[in-house]
Scaffold this active site. Structure first.
Site, PDB file in Angstrom:
ATOM      1  N   TYR A 145       0.801  -1.226   0.168  1.00 26.78           N
ATOM      2  CA  TYR A 145      -0.140   0.017   0.006  1.00 26.78           C
ATOM      3  C   TYR A 145       0.632   1.224  -0.028  1.00 26.78           C
ATOM      4  CZ  TYR A 145      -3.788   3.207   1.083  1.00 26.78           C
ATOM      5  OH  TYR A 145      -4.717   4.291   1.100  1.00 26.78           O
ATOM      6  N   SER A 204      -6.778   0.831  -4.452  1.00 29.52           N
ATOM      7  CA  SER A 204      -6.657   2.249  -4.242  1.00 29.52           C
ATOM      8  C   SER A 204      -5.353   2.767  -4.355  1.00 29.52           C
ATOM      9  CB  SER A 204      -7.420   2.415  -3.067  1.00 29.52           C
ATOM     10  OG  SER A 204      -7.675   3.679  -2.756  1.00 29.52           O
ATOM     11  N   ASP A 243     -18.144   3.631  -7.257  1.00 30.14           N
ATOM     12  CA  ASP A 243     -16.963   4.093  -6.266  1.00 30.14           C
ATOM     13  C   ASP A 243     -16.918   5.564  -6.246  1.00 30.14           C
ATOM     14  OD1 ASP A 243     -14.695   4.522  -5.051  1.00 30.14           O
ATOM     15  OD2 ASP A 243     -13.517   3.047  -6.131  1.00 30.14           O
ATOM     16  N   HIS A 256     -16.121   1.825  -3.220  1.00 37.98           N
ATOM     17  CA  HIS A 256     -14.658   1.627  -3.208  1.00 37.98           C
ATOM     18  C   HIS A 256     -14.325   0.063  -2.838  1.00 37.98           C
ATOM     19  CE1 HIS A 256     -10.727   3.320  -3.549  1.00 37.98           C
ATOM     20  NE2 HIS A 256     -10.449   2.911  -2.550  1.00 37.98           N
TER      21      HIS A 256
END
Length: 299
Positions: free
Chosen positions: A76, A157, A240, A272
């Site tokens: 991430y 994301s 989203d 999302h």
């Protein structure tokens, strides 16, 4: 009372009586897969500026370090979010039980080592996150945990942006890439969805100096003719309202324009999370791990 979380052990709640020194497990979540044949190792990769980047490797006990293990690398690296050990549940059932490996990288941009760890990969220095991720991939190959033929990357994301940066900067390192609800066109991200709220993380592309930082890594702009990319699976959601689905759509369109193979799935529900209920979540997982198996496990 405290909670214990681990990649291989279901999350549990414990009670410790300081007076009697008695330790008692009160409750645990159900077991989702057989983890008896697996272990967790922690290693460190050296990023290009010399910083040690820790990562967890979840593997079969009898795994051979011969470069042949299908491996998914997850990361991430943003918004001071810490990737702490947590039960892998569906990943264990769909991926680990087959003898494959799963890696979690603790990249700069995250919060694992406090605010400085985050600030080291923010704005003008955001490339640091991508460098750390690529260093972990190279370290896995160097240790012969896996090889480029057997290595895939996965993230959602900000993690989808991470995957996009990885495959555009070093496509030869990977044979699979799962981009979940990704950011992708970073020169327009402030105009899409909730993007304007993330200027502190990435910078403002309307300011010339900051645009130059962003353009240097923005995956949409970095996709180029004449290169071969690991055919990615792009997953997004029509609803989203955080990362606009146009990021994933534009990624697919650019790959199509370049004649590059790709897979694309857009769920109409789920925001999302790209899934509104357990059935849709199960379908998304099935798509992702079927794709990973076909790309990384076939001869």
């Amino acid at each position: 009372m405290f909670t214990v979380s681990d990649y291989l052990r279901p999350t549990s709640i414990w009670y410790f009586d300081a007076e009697t020194q008695n330790l008692e497990e009160l409750k645990t979540t159900p077991t989702a897969f057989d983890a008896s044949n697996h272990v967790v190792d922690q290693y460190e990769a050296t990023s290009c500026d010399g910083t040690s980047i820790p990562y967890f490797l979840v593997r079969a006990k009898n795994a051979r370090f011969d470069g042949a293990t299908p491996t998914l690398l997850y990361g991430y690296g943003g918004f001071q979010v810490s990737l702490l050990p947590s039960y892998l549940g569906p990943v264990g059932r769909l991926w680990l039980e087959q003898g494959n490996a799963y890696v979690v990288a603790n990249l700069r941009g995250g919060g694992e080592f406090g605010p400085q760890w985050h600030q080291a990969a923010q704005g003008a220095t955001k490339q640091t996150t991508w460098d750390d991720f690529l260093a972990v991939a190279e370290d896995l190959i160097r240790r012969k945990v896996t090889s480029p033929r057997r290595l895939g990357v996965i993230g959602g994301s900000q993690g989808g942006l991470l995957v996009g940066a990885a495959i555009t900067q070093r496509p030869e390192l990977f044979n699979a890439a799962i981009m979940q609800v990704p950011l992708f066109d970073m020169l327009r991200y402030t105009s899409l969805g909730a993007g304007a709220s993330w200027i502190a993380e990435y910078g403002d592309p309307s300011i010339a100096e900051q645009r130059s930082w962003i353009e240097a890594y923005s995956p949409y702009q970095k996709l180029a003719p004449g290169k071969t990319y690991p055919a990615p699976l792009i997953v997004t959601s029509t609803k989203d309202d955080r990362v606009h689905p146009s990021h994933g759509r534009k990624a697919a369109a650019k790959l199509a324009a370049l004649g590059q193979p790709y897979f694309y799935y857009e769920n109409t529900d789920g925001g999302h999370a790209a899934a509104a209920n357990l059935i849709e979540y199960a379908r998304r997982l099935a798509l992702e791990y079927t794709y990973a198996s076909k790309r990384l496990c076939s001869e």
